[in-house]
Design a protein around this motif. Sequence first.
Motif, PDB file in Angstrom:
ATOM      1  N   ARG A  49       4.172 -11.917   6.964  1.00 33.78           N
ATOM      2  CA  ARG A  49       2.945 -11.689   7.730  1.00 33.78           C
ATOM      3  C   ARG A  49       1.747 -11.507   6.811  1.00 33.78           C
ATOM      4  O   ARG A  49       0.634 -11.933   7.129  1.00 33.78           O
ATOM      5  CB  ARG A  49       3.138 -10.494   8.666  1.00 33.78           C
ATOM      6  N   ILE A  50       1.965 -10.872   5.668  1.00 31.46           N
ATOM      7  CA  ILE A  50       0.897 -10.757   4.674  1.00 31.46           C
ATOM      8  C   ILE A  50       0.452 -12.141   4.217  1.00 31.46           C
ATOM      9  O   ILE A  50      -0.746 -12.440   4.142  1.00 31.46           O
ATOM     10  CB  ILE A  50       1.372  -9.902   3.483  1.00 31.46           C
ATOM     11  N   ALA A  51       1.423 -12.997   3.913  1.00 32.87           N
ATOM     12  CA  ALA A  51       1.098 -14.360   3.476  1.00 32.87           C
ATOM     13  C   ALA A  51       0.376 -15.124   4.573  1.00 32.87           C
ATOM     14  O   ALA A  51      -0.613 -15.830   4.319  1.00 32.87           O
ATOM     15  CB  ALA A  51       2.372 -15.092   3.064  1.00 32.87           C
ATOM     16  N   GLU A  52       0.831 -14.983   5.811  1.00 32.25           N
ATOM     17  CA  GLU A  52       0.208 -15.689   6.935  1.00 32.25           C
ATOM     18  C   GLU A  52      -1.240 -15.254   7.125  1.00 32.25           C
ATOM     19  O   GLU A  52      -2.087 -16.048   7.534  1.00 32.25           O
ATOM     20  CB  GLU A  52       1.016 -15.426   8.220  1.00 32.25           C
ATOM     21  N   ALA A  53      -1.538 -13.987   6.789  1.00 32.40           N
ATOM     22  CA  ALA A  53      -2.897 -13.473   6.937  1.00 32.40           C
ATOM     23  C   ALA A  53      -3.814 -13.947   5.812  1.00 32.40           C
ATOM     24  O   ALA A  53      -5.004 -13.616   5.811  1.00 32.40           O
ATOM     25  CB  ALA A  53      -2.875 -11.945   6.980  1.00 32.40           C
ATOM     26  N   PRO A  80       3.538 -13.807  -0.538  1.00 34.17           N
ATOM     27  CA  PRO A  80       2.507 -13.616  -1.557  1.00 34.17           C
ATOM     28  C   PRO A  80       3.120 -13.374  -2.937  1.00 34.17           C
ATOM     29  O   PRO A  80       4.326 -13.133  -3.043  1.00 34.17           O
ATOM     30  CB  PRO A  80       1.782 -12.353  -1.066  1.00 34.17           C
ATOM     31  N   ALA A  81       2.293 -13.426  -3.986  1.00 33.09           N
ATOM     32  CA  ALA A  81       2.733 -13.029  -5.322  1.00 33.09           C
ATOM     33  C   ALA A  81       3.011 -11.526  -5.311  1.00 33.09           C
ATOM     34  O   ALA A  81       2.223 -10.748  -4.775  1.00 33.09           O
ATOM     35  CB  ALA A  81       1.661 -13.364  -6.352  1.00 33.09           C
ATOM     36  N   ILE A  82       4.149 -11.118  -5.887  1.00 29.77           N
ATOM     37  CA  ILE A  82       4.604  -9.730  -5.787  1.00 29.77           C
ATOM     38  C   ILE A  82       4.621  -9.063  -7.153  1.00 29.77           C
ATOM     39  O   ILE A  82       5.150  -9.611  -8.118  1.00 29.77           O
ATOM     40  CB  ILE A  82       6.010  -9.664  -5.161  1.00 29.77           C
ATOM     41  N   THR A  83       4.066  -7.859  -7.229  1.00 31.89           N
ATOM     42  CA  THR A  83       4.163  -6.986  -8.388  1.00 31.89           C
ATOM     43  C   THR A  83       4.872  -5.710  -7.956  1.00 31.89           C
ATOM     44  O   THR A  83       4.613  -5.183  -6.871  1.00 31.89           O
ATOM     45  CB  THR A  83       2.765  -6.633  -8.939  1.00 31.89           C
ATOM     46  N   ASN A 126      -1.514 -10.240  14.204  1.00 30.79           N
ATOM     47  CA  ASN A 126      -2.212  -8.958  14.132  1.00 30.79           C
ATOM     48  C   ASN A 126      -2.833  -8.654  12.776  1.00 30.79           C
ATOM     49  O   ASN A 126      -3.872  -7.992  12.712  1.00 30.79           O
ATOM     50  CB  ASN A 126      -1.272  -7.834  14.563  1.00 30.79           C
ATOM     51  N   LEU A 127      -2.227  -9.112  11.690  1.00 38.58           N
ATOM     52  CA  LEU A 127      -2.840  -8.840  10.387  1.00 38.58           C
ATOM     53  C   LEU A 127      -4.139  -9.626  10.226  1.00 38.58           C
ATOM     54  O   LEU A 127      -5.106  -9.121   9.637  1.00 38.58           O
ATOM     55  CB  LEU A 127      -1.871  -9.147   9.246  1.00 38.58           C
ATOM     56  N   ARG A 128      -4.194 -10.833  10.749  1.00 36.73           N
ATOM     57  CA  ARG A 128      -5.457 -11.582  10.739  1.00 36.73           C
ATOM     58  C   ARG A 128      -6.512 -10.860  11.581  1.00 36.73           C
ATOM     59  O   ARG A 128      -7.692 -10.798  11.206  1.00 36.73           O
ATOM     60  CB  ARG A 128      -5.243 -12.999  11.270  1.00 36.73           C
TER      61      ARG A 128
END
Length: 247
Positions: A49-53, A80-83, A126-128
Amino acid sequence: MTDTPPPAVTRAFVLAAGLGKRMRPITATTPKPLVEVAGKSLVDYALDRIAEAGIPETVVNVHYLADLMEAHLVRRRGGPAITISDERDKLLETGGGVKKALPLLGTAPFMVLNSDSFWLEGPQPNLRRLVAAWDPERMDMLLLLASAATSLGYDGPGDFNMDKEGRLTRRAEREVSPFVYAGVAILKPELFADTPEGSFSLNLLFDRTIAADRLFGLRLDGQWLHVGTPEALREAEERVKASAAQP
């Protein structure tokens, strides 16, 4: 041809370090973020969902069964890129965990998600919607809120009242309020100035921003599924499968 404007929020933080005690015995050998609902881990729902946003970078903290968490995240494909923010030495709670990771998150507002924040989407992701609603001129923090009455697996009295402009206040003692925190927020890193060292809860920042009239909420579009116990997890899985079967 016009350039696409950069997203208003470019980093997220996923809280994935907790012990998941209420989910035992499942979490005796599996960290709660890796518990699956309908064949997919809770943390992967959050990261997808983070990536989709459109948020390209994410920090994930680890503590309990940290090696399993890291191995899963390394194998993950796509954004997304993860740290990793390593909390193996000491569990820092929600506020302390975010504060430790601030050097990785930068100086701009960022999103914070509980790794077990889980819901069925409505017509718009919802994140968008949350990113679009973020207004740093008026807000220091913006929370995603679910309806306490219609959420699956939640039977508490609610957390917040919301006025017509979206400004939030706490539920009074012995009062029932309509909205429960759905485990997602956008906030400014400067809120962590003058916060305790070590462990503390994000509730401290909620209360400070309420006092400044700068805590706002956005109602979740869809249905929040509270997956705090093995029974609630089974109910959520049934709900997801029933939703997927609908035309």
